[in-house]
Structure formats: C-alpha cells, structure tokens
Write a protein that holds these residues in place. Sequence first.
Motif: not given
Lengths: 150, 141
Positions: A127, A130-133
Amino acid sequence: MNSEFDFEKIGKQMPYKVPAGFFDEITNSTLEKAKERERKSKIRRIYTIVSVAASFLIVVSFAIVLNVQRQKHQPDNVVMVEPVKTEKPVVDSVFANAAEVVKTENEAEMPVTAKPETLDNLLAEMTDEELDQLADDLNDELFVDELTND
Amino acid sequence: MVILLAPVLLTAQNQRPAFRERLLNARFNEISTRMQLDAAKAEKLKPIYFRYEKEKASVFIVDEERISKKDRENLSPEQEEKLYISRLERAKKLIEIREKFYPEFRTVLSPKEIVQFNRIEMELNRRMAQKIRKRLNEKEE
C-alpha cells in the motif's frame, strides 16, 4: 405561638393514620413489584445476550473480510496446482487373509509450487502507506551507504 | 472482548511479519543471484542475513515518529535539527550492526565478497527507493 410541646396532652391517641385497606393490599402490591422487577431483569438479560451475539458477529465478519482481502493479495506467481490424484493400493484388513482384495484410494495431495518472488512484485503489492514507511527505512540505509561506500 | 477480538488481532499481526519475511527472501535471492553464490554458500549465508536485517529493522524509525511528506515540508528549524540528529543516531547504530555482523558474514564470505555484498545491497536500496518514489509521485499527479 406556643412552641412548647406537652406530651401529657396527647394521651394514648395514635399520632399517625394508616390508609384504609393498606394491609389488605400490601401483599398484592409487593407481589406486583416483584413481578415487575423479574420482567425488567429478563429484558436486561435478553439485551445482554443480543448485544454479545451482535459483537461476536461483527468481529467474525470483520475477520472474514480481512482474510478474504489477504487472500486477494496473494502473489500472482504462486501457482496452486490442481490436486494430483494418485492411485494407491490399499489392502482391506477384513479380507486380507482370505483373498487379496485390493482397493484403490484417491490420495489428494496439494503441492504448491512457488516461483521465487521478485522485489518488483512485492513492491506492487504494498500500500502507499507501507511504501512510505519502507522509503523512510531505505533513506536511512542509503544515508549509511553513502557514508561507508566510496 | 479480548477473546472476541483475538482472531482479528492475530490476522492483523501475522500479516506484516509474513510480508517482511517475503521481502527479505526476495532481497536475499536477488543478492545471492547477482553474487553468483553456490547453493551451499547461500544456505549458510541466509540465516545470518536474516538476523542482520532483523536487527537493522529494530533501529529504523518507529511508526509513531514518522513524519508525513506534507508535514516534512513545513518543519521548524528545531524539528529539522531533531530529525537530522535522530537520523545520525540511527546511522551510527546501523554501522555498529554492520560491524557486529562482519565476523559472522566473514565465516561464509571473503572480505572481497562482503564488499561486493554491501555494494549490491546499496544498489538494491537505490533501485527500490527510486521505484517507490516513482509510484508515489505517479499517484500524486
């Protein structure tokens, strides 16, 4: 106004009066009240059971929805192979000594052959959050990489 | 209520670590393929690499401290400084982990291979960061 109270003047008179029929009705009214209390407690019990059942249903449905979503996100490269039916001879124990009665049994096996997952496929599954993290974590790694590699 | 919520909590908790494991597997496969490691060496290296990565993951910024992209653009000088110092702290810990694991990696890889391993990991990190940036930017447009 005379504020002094003379107890002697009262004599043997009862200072209070009981309403007419009070003692005849007291049993009935007490029984009525008890019935009312029991009715209310039954209703309360029904409400409790219904609300617990409703919460349970909500939680179970939520778990099912989550599970369905997770299954939808299964990687495309995991190939579920149709069960392979092998014919395996099974000797029926009752007839084992008399004659060799050989039955066949369909043995279901569920082999799952999985190609190695690629990073691109996995990134596609993630998501935005999640990619940002992951981007944050990678930035830390790259920061160290820049410090340590020439 | 805890009993009622247990299936949901378990499902939610299991999802993330399982995914992380898959991600690590994919990274390891890519590194070992590019290094052309033989199967025996790769098998020995894998548990060390997984422990190494898990220890690194414990250093990364925790979810509560993450700052969104929007907020990042409007940071005060004090917040900016705090962010930079915490990044330096994390970098120090990551280097310590590399140092700590070096002898373990050395049991399987030669010093030259360790350098190669680090270089491939760095390239992988760059490539992944680029892809993530590209995807997030595409969404924003």
